[in-house]
Structures are given as structure tokens and as C-alpha cells.
Motif scaffolding. Structure first.
Motif, PDB file in Angstrom:
ATOM      1  N   PRO A 200       0.814  -1.215   0.000  1.00 37.37           N
ATOM      2  CA  PRO A 200       0.000   0.000   0.000  1.00 37.37           C
ATOM      3  C   PRO A 200       0.854   1.275   0.000  1.00 37.37           C
ATOM      4  O   PRO A 200       2.056   1.245   0.259  1.00 37.37           O
ATOM      5  N   HIS A 257       3.046   0.476  -5.608  1.00 32.27           N
ATOM      6  CA  HIS A 257       1.859   0.673  -4.778  1.00 32.27           C
ATOM      7  C   HIS A 257       0.649  -0.038  -5.375  1.00 32.27           C
ATOM      8  O   HIS A 257       0.365   0.088  -6.566  1.00 32.27           O
ATOM      9  N   GLU A 260      -5.825   1.135  -3.595  1.00 25.94           N
ATOM     10  CA  GLU A 260      -6.532   0.886  -2.338  1.00 25.94           C
ATOM     11  C   GLU A 260      -7.690  -0.091  -2.501  1.00 25.94           C
ATOM     12  O   GLU A 260      -7.914  -0.955  -1.648  1.00 25.94           O
ATOM     13  N   THR A 263      -6.495  -3.751  -2.416  1.00 25.79           N
ATOM     14  CA  THR A 263      -6.168  -4.165  -1.047  1.00 25.79           C
ATOM     15  C   THR A 263      -7.432  -4.403  -0.244  1.00 25.79           C
ATOM     16  O   THR A 263      -7.547  -5.385   0.510  1.00 25.79           O
ATOM     17  N   ARG A 264      -8.414  -3.517  -0.400  1.00 27.58           N
ATOM     18  CA  ARG A 264      -9.675  -3.670   0.328  1.00 27.58           C
ATOM     19  C   ARG A 264     -10.366  -4.972  -0.054  1.00 27.58           C
ATOM     20  O   ARG A 264     -10.863  -5.701   0.818  1.00 27.58           O
ATOM     21  N   ALA A 289      -8.025  -0.832   5.112  1.00 30.38           N
ATOM     22  CA  ALA A 289      -7.158  -0.183   4.119  1.00 30.38           C
ATOM     23  C   ALA A 289      -7.281   1.329   4.201  1.00 30.38           C
ATOM     24  O   ALA A 289      -6.275   2.044   4.361  1.00 30.38           O
ATOM     25  N   ALA A 290      -8.497   1.839   4.094  1.00 28.41           N
ATOM     26  CA  ALA A 290      -8.694   3.289   4.102  1.00 28.41           C
ATOM     27  C   ALA A 290      -8.422   3.895   5.471  1.00 28.41           C
ATOM     28  O   ALA A 290      -7.864   4.996   5.578  1.00 28.41           O
ATOM     29  N   TYR A 294      -3.503   2.952   4.257  1.00 28.26           N
ATOM     30  CA  TYR A 294      -3.174   3.935   3.231  1.00 28.26           C
ATOM     31  C   TYR A 294      -2.997   5.343   3.809  1.00 28.26           C
ATOM     32  O   TYR A 294      -2.927   6.308   3.063  1.00 28.26           O
TER      33      TYR A 294
END
Length: 331
Positions: A200, A257, A260, A263-264, A289-290, A294
Motif C-alpha cells: 500500500p 503501490h 486501495e 487491497t480492500r 485499508a482506508a 493507506y
């Protein structure tokens, strides 16, 4: 001072014990079994074998009486995925246990307690709009741990009889002789392969175990009751941290990277697997993630450094040493 460290043979307790020893203090450690770590620790620290999960009040009071300072270096972190509901587990292991032991410490006449907490509680306090404690059971338990620890220092309606200070701890690197660093399985093994590392975009403040030990001594000497101290030294992006780890492993340091949303999706799939097994993470995979991964988690630690007096520098070398200790025969 006479100092008792709960968890004194662990990754954070061990260097803290050495720091107090080098300051001329009498150091005691409680763990489930005695440990042989190195000559300085083995010779200088009075070790008490006691299973804190099962010990009765009288057994605990027996080791607490006569101590001036208690260092609470116990408790699971967010790596643990317990049976659901996660909040029940983390509340019991963090908030309930800390409150019980610190209440007994106050009754035993201990004058100061320093609790090793989490910097997730820092960001929940500084940024309530993020909703970290509301969405993540581990963060909620850490916030409750700090609140109840401070309450335990004071009998209802009376002035504090035991000052309680909270250290809010970020990523920490360092080596305990004879122990494989937990970072190997948590991070290093995951980023050591391939031509690039996928990770991330974000970052964290980082510090060494030596700096944390210095901060603990500073908190014991100078921290007032009810103080929360976020600690750390160097703000590192994940690109810098993972690149340094990969360089020490002898692989290309390039980091790419991951968006997001990808990853979520991966975290949510992992969350479904856990739920199917009756497990639940302390960090909610739907928003992790958020909420955390990140973000650049860089607290202001200047006031903490001023009060606690811990040194600056050595983070990169501590990371390299931790990598080398994880792969003693090479990466």
C-alpha cells in the motif's frame, strides 16, 4: 528504584530491563517461566516465574509489594486473530487484565506504573472523525485499556495513589538474543520475493527497542499521572521501509503501490475466511485499508521526546539488524 516489569523477557520488556539496570535501578521481571537471554540480563534481573493469567490476587500482591515502579509490557497486538467476537478477547486481554493488575499494584503501594499501549489510540484521540475505535475492536480495546489503567491509579473520590503513564507505541525494531524477530513472519517473509514488492501507499513513524526502553525510563521518572505519550523517531513511507528491508535481503528494493480498492477486496476476502472459521480480526478488514494502511501515521512526538528524554537515531540500522537476525543464514 525497585522496578517490576511484567513481560520483562519479551521483545519490549527485555531492552527496558537493561535500560533500568544501566541506570542503577533494581530490576525484577515476571514471566511465565525464567529465561536465559544474555549475561547482562541473566545476572542483573531478578526473575519471577508466574502465570499472570491464572495467578490469584495474593500471588500477584506478593511480587508487587515493595516495588516503586511497574512496567506493563504485556498483551496481544493486532497480529492476533481470536475467536469472534474480537472485542471480547481484546477487552479481556488488554483492558480487563491491565485494570486488575494495576489496581493490585496500587494496593501494594507501587508509586508509578507505565503501560505500553498502541499509537492507534493516539490517532483515535487526535482524529475522532476517523472512527477508529468505533470500527476496529483492537483499537477500542486499546483506548479502554488506557482509560481503565489511569482510573486504576486512583481510588474513587481520592487523590491518585499511583501515577499511571501511557506510552503509545508505533512500529518498533530491535533484536532480542536467541529469539526470532516476530517481524519475520509478519512482514519480512511477505516482501522478500519477486522483482518488486507490492504494498500500500502510506507510512508510519518507526523507532528502536532501545529508544522505547529509554522512553519507559523517562516516563517512570518524569511522566505525570494520566499522561499519554505518543513515541517514535523516524517517519517512514512504506516505500522507504520495504525498500530498506529488501535491500538488506539482497533483492531489488523497488516497491509498487497497490490501488486501495484491490487491497480492500483482498482484506474483505480474508475477513470472510475468518468468519467462516468463527474468527474475527481486531482490525476490521472492511475498512482497514482506508482507515489505517493507506494513511501516513506520523504523530507529533516532539513533546514526548522532550519530557521522556529518549535519543534520536539508529532506526535504519535497527531494521537491518532485525532483518539479519530473522535470516541468520542469509536471506
Amino acid at each position: 528504584m525497585k522496578v517490576l516489569i511484567l513481560g520483562g523477557t519479551g521483545m519490549l520488556g527485555y531492552p527496558t530491563a537493561l535500560e533500568f539496570l544501566r541506570g542503577g535501578h533494581e530490576v525484577h521481571s515476571v514471566s511465565s517461566r525464567p529465561a536465559h537471554i544474555d549475561a547482562e540480563f541473566d545476572k542483573g534481573v531478578h526473575q519471577h516465574a508466574l502465570n499472570l493469567s491464572d495467578a490469584g490476587d495474593e500471588d500477584l500482591l506478593a511480587v508487587l509489594r515493595g516495588m516503586d515502579v511497574l512496567i506493563y509490557a504485556l498483551g496481544p497486538d493486532d497480529r492476533v486473530t481470536p475467536p469472534a467476537p474480537a472485542l471480547t478477547y481484546f477487552r479481556r486481554e488488554l483492558a480487563d487484565r491491565t485494570a486488575r493488575l494495576l489496581t493490585l499494584a496500587r494496593q501494594a503501594g507501587v508509586r508509578k506504573a507505565v503501560v505500553f499501549g498502541s499509537y492507534f489510540a493516539t490517532f483515535d484521540r487526535l482524529h475522532p472523525a476517523w472512527g477508529l475505535a468505533a470500527r476496529h475492536p483492537y483499537v477500542q480495546a486499546r483506548v479502554e485499556q488506557a482509560r481503565r489503567a489511569i482510573q486504576a491509579g486512583q481510588e474513587p473520590g481520592a487523590a491518585p495513589r499511583m501515577d499511571v503513564v501511557i506510552l503509545e507505541i508505533p512500529y518498533v525494531f530491535g533484536v532480542t538474543p536467541g529469539r526470532e524477530p516476530f517481524w519475520k513472519a509478519v512482514l519480512f517473509d511477505r516482501v522478500r520475493g519477486g522483482r518488486v514488492a507490492l504494498y500500500p501507499k502510506g507510512g508510519s513513524v518507526v523507532m528502536t527497542t532501545t529508544q522505547l526502553a529509554q522512553a519507559a525510563v523517562g516516563a517512570a521518572l518524569h511522566g505525570p499521572h494520566g499522561a499519554h505519550y505518543p513515541v517514535g523517531d523516524v517517519n517512514m513511507t512504506w516505500t522507504d521501509l520495504i525498500g530498506l528491508i529488501r535491500s538488506e535481503l539482497g533483492v531489488p528494493p523497488r516497491v509498487v503501490h497497490v490501488p486501495e480498492f484491490l487491497t480492500r477486496l483482498n482484506l474483505q476476502a480474508e475477513g470472510r475466511r475468518h468468519r467462516a472459521q468463527g474468527m474475527e480480526s481486531g482490525l476490521n478488514p472492511d475498512t482497514l485499508a482506508a482507515d489505517i494502511m493507506y494513511r501516513e501515521l506520523y504523530p507529533d512526538v516532539q513533546e514526548s521526546r522532550r519530557v521522556l528524554g529518549y535519543a534520536s537515531g539508529g532506526v535504519q540500522e535497527a531494521i537491518r539488524q532485525t532483518v539479519r537476525a530473522s535470516y541468520p543464514k542469509g536471506g
